[in-house]
Design an enzyme around this catalytic site. Structure first.
Site, PDB file in Angstrom:
ATOM      1  N   LYS A 183       0.857  -1.195   0.000  1.00  0.00           N
ATOM      2  CA  LYS A 183       0.000   0.000   0.000  1.00  0.00           C
ATOM      3  C   LYS A 183       0.880   1.227   0.000  1.00  0.00           C
ATOM      4  O   LYS A 183       2.011   1.187   0.499  1.00  0.00           O
ATOM      5  CB  LYS A 183      -0.885   0.019   1.251  1.00  0.00           C
ATOM      6  CG  LYS A 183      -2.125   0.877   1.108  1.00  0.00           C
ATOM      7  CD  LYS A 183      -3.171   0.140   0.309  1.00  0.00           C
ATOM      8  CE  LYS A 183      -4.522   0.800   0.333  1.00  0.00           C
ATOM      9  NZ  LYS A 183      -5.548  -0.174  -0.058  1.00  0.00           N
TER      10      LYS A 183
ATOM     11  N   THR B  34     -14.970  -2.541  -7.283  1.00  0.00           N
ATOM     12  CA  THR B  34     -15.032  -2.727  -5.833  1.00  0.00           C
ATOM     13  C   THR B  34     -16.492  -2.661  -5.365  1.00  0.00           C
ATOM     14  O   THR B  34     -16.960  -3.533  -4.620  1.00  0.00           O
ATOM     15  CB  THR B  34     -14.170  -1.689  -5.091  1.00  0.00           C
ATOM     16  OG1 THR B  34     -12.900  -1.600  -5.744  1.00  0.00           O
ATOM     17  CG2 THR B  34     -13.965  -2.075  -3.646  1.00  0.00           C
TER      18      THR B  34
ATOM     19  N   ASN C  87     -16.152   6.427  -4.659  1.00  0.00           N
ATOM     20  CA  ASN C  87     -16.271   5.474  -5.759  1.00  0.00           C
ATOM     21  C   ASN C  87     -16.935   4.179  -5.305  1.00  0.00           C
ATOM     22  O   ASN C  87     -17.853   3.669  -5.956  1.00  0.00           O
ATOM     23  CB  ASN C  87     -14.888   5.193  -6.361  1.00  0.00           C
ATOM     24  CG  ASN C  87     -14.952   4.143  -7.453  1.00  0.00           C
ATOM     25  OD1 ASN C  87     -15.874   4.152  -8.270  1.00  0.00           O
ATOM     26  ND2 ASN C  87     -14.021   3.221  -7.457  1.00  0.00           N
TER      27      ASN C  87
ATOM     28  N   SER D 129      -8.335  -5.458 -10.976  1.00  0.00           N
ATOM     29  CA  SER D 129      -6.957  -4.983 -11.203  1.00  0.00           C
ATOM     30  C   SER D 129      -6.120  -6.122 -11.786  1.00  0.00           C
ATOM     31  O   SER D 129      -5.316  -5.920 -12.703  1.00  0.00           O
ATOM     32  CB  SER D 129      -6.313  -4.533  -9.893  1.00  0.00           C
ATOM     33  OG  SER D 129      -6.637  -3.199  -9.601  1.00  0.00           O
TER      34      SER D 129
END
Ligand code: GLU
Length: 423
Positions: free
Chosen positions: A107, A191, A222, A353
């Site tokens: 991350k 997501t 989002n 992804s």
């Protein structure tokens, strides 16, 4: 643990230790998971539009690579810090293991409030950050993606900066790119879509109706915004939603398209939303409002020892990373509330992804039907595996999810001759 003393990394470690012990692992078997493999702190000097120089702090943490290259988003937030990024990196390792895609976890973050920067300042900040982390990222090494306050446009700047240094285009260095430069169709919504796939599956398992349940969603970015829209389109009643400024409530169901249109103007906040049929409530009241399903889709540390007792929902689907503290988890378990954990519920983003990365390697583009169908298949399978692990061991779904993840990561480490044989 109140909001001030909350440490997301400690929170992660507490669950990790319990899950490892339930799996019968000795400390030596999983100790590598308690420490990120690499932590990088960078300073990012940026010339502001007024000529002044400002230095921002940025991070990239690579937690574990036993199962493949590191993978995980980059967030821009004023409260980002090393412990938060470390926890988020570990959760990425677990998430990728649960959906069984060939990645480890990482991350990144920059401590910045992006709403205070001009677009040009943001571009300079992103490009300079990219040069700082450039030695440790790459399509076979570590692949960033969007997270809180970053998006496809930011990924385009990262991809361009990385490519400039390499002397040729490297689309696979990031995912979540605009489609025109190698992004995948369906990635932006992935997501939120994954959250609704898991919600349906969970409610069906519990014998509850998906279409006839009532929902409260904290966060209209989002992820929360997409989940709200998909639920609304299926005819579900969303009684409460919120953004950073506060929430709105209507027991008969909110007009989600109207709210999303209003919020699409980035200068607008829900606190100023005017409509006859909504009541303004606080963010905390969204957590405790009367609904069947609560979907936290904002930041960490939202369902805590302080407000968990007030939760009225029967089911919590964690669309955010780390929204529930260890203390809150205990209270929710005693109340019989089912919590589908973040590392399962919000994995749809990283799954698509992965599809994007595969498409980049093959220089091929899938169509939306293939993306959404394969996403659903992977999410449903991951849910079943976590559910089976929790039932077999009579533990919560969070514990079951951690157990599935730790098992897979430690097995991979072992097969590589990992830490145990090194002893
Ligand atoms: N930031 C997202 C997450 O927390 C996506 C990560 C990715 O696609 O690599 O899962």
């Amino acid at each position: 643990m109140n909001k001030n003393t909350y440490n997301p990394y400690e929170n992660m470690l507490a669950v990790l230790d319990e899950a490892a012990s339930r799996l019968g692992l000795k400390e030596a078997d999983y100790i590598t998971l308690r420490y990120p493999e690499r932590e990088m702190i960078v300073s990012i000097p940026v010339r502001m539009d007024n000529g002044e120089m400002k230095v921002f702090e940025g991070y990239r943490v690579q937690h574990n690579s036993a199962r493949g290259p590191y993978k995980g988003g980059i967030r821009f937030h004023q409260n980002a810090d090393l412990d938060e990024v470390k926890a988020l990196a570990a959760w990425m390792s677990f998430k990728c293991a649960i959906v069984n895609i060939p990645y480890g976890g990482a991350k990144g973050g920059i401590k910045v409030d992006p709403s205070k920067l001009s677009r040009e300042e943001l571009i300079r900040l992103t490009r300079r950050y990219t040069t700082r982390i450039l030695p440790i990222i790459g399509p076979d090494q570590d692949i960033p993606a969007p997270d809180v306050n970053t998006n496809g446009e930011v990924m385009g700047w990262i991809m361009d900066t990385y490519s400039m240094f390499k002397g040729h285009s490297v689309p696979g260095v990031v995912t979540g790119k605009p489609i025109e430069i190698g992004g995948s169709i369906g990635r932006t919504e992935a997501t939120g879509r994954g959250v609704t796939i898991i919600t349906r599956q969970c409610l069906e398992h519990l014998g509850m109706s998906y279409e006839n349940s009532t929902y409260a969603i904290q966060g209209m970015g989002n992820v929360g915004g997409t989940a709200a829209q998909i639920l609304y389109d299926k005819g579900c009643k969303i009684v409460a939603v919120s953004d950073y400024s506060g929430g709105v409530y209507n027991e008969n169901g909110l007009d989600i398209p109207a709210i999303r249109t209003y919020l699409s103007d980035k200068t607008k906040a829900l606190i100023d939303y005017v409509s006859d049929d909504v009541k303004h409530i606080s963010n905390d009241e969204v957590i405790t409002c009367c609904c069947d399903v609560l979907i936290p889709a904002a930041l960490e540390n939202q369902i805590t020892g302080e407000n968990a007792a007030g939760v009225q929902a029967k089911v919590i689907i964690e669309a955010a990373n780390g929204p529930t503290t260890v203390e809150a988890d205990k209270i929710l378990e005693e109340k019989g509330i089912v919590v589908v954990p973040d590392i399962l519920a919000n994995a749809g983003g990283v799954v698509v992804s992965y599809f994007e990365w595969v498409q980049n390697i093959q220089s091929m583009a899938w169509d939306l039907d293939e993306v959404n169908r394969t996403l659903k298949k992977i999410m449903n399978k991951a849910y079943d595996e976590v559910d089976a692990m929790s039932r077999d061991n009579k533990v919560t779904m969070r514990m079951g999810a951690y157990m599935v993840a730790i098992n897979r990561i430690c097995t991979a480490g072992k097969m590589r001759g990992g830490p145990i044989s090194m002893a």
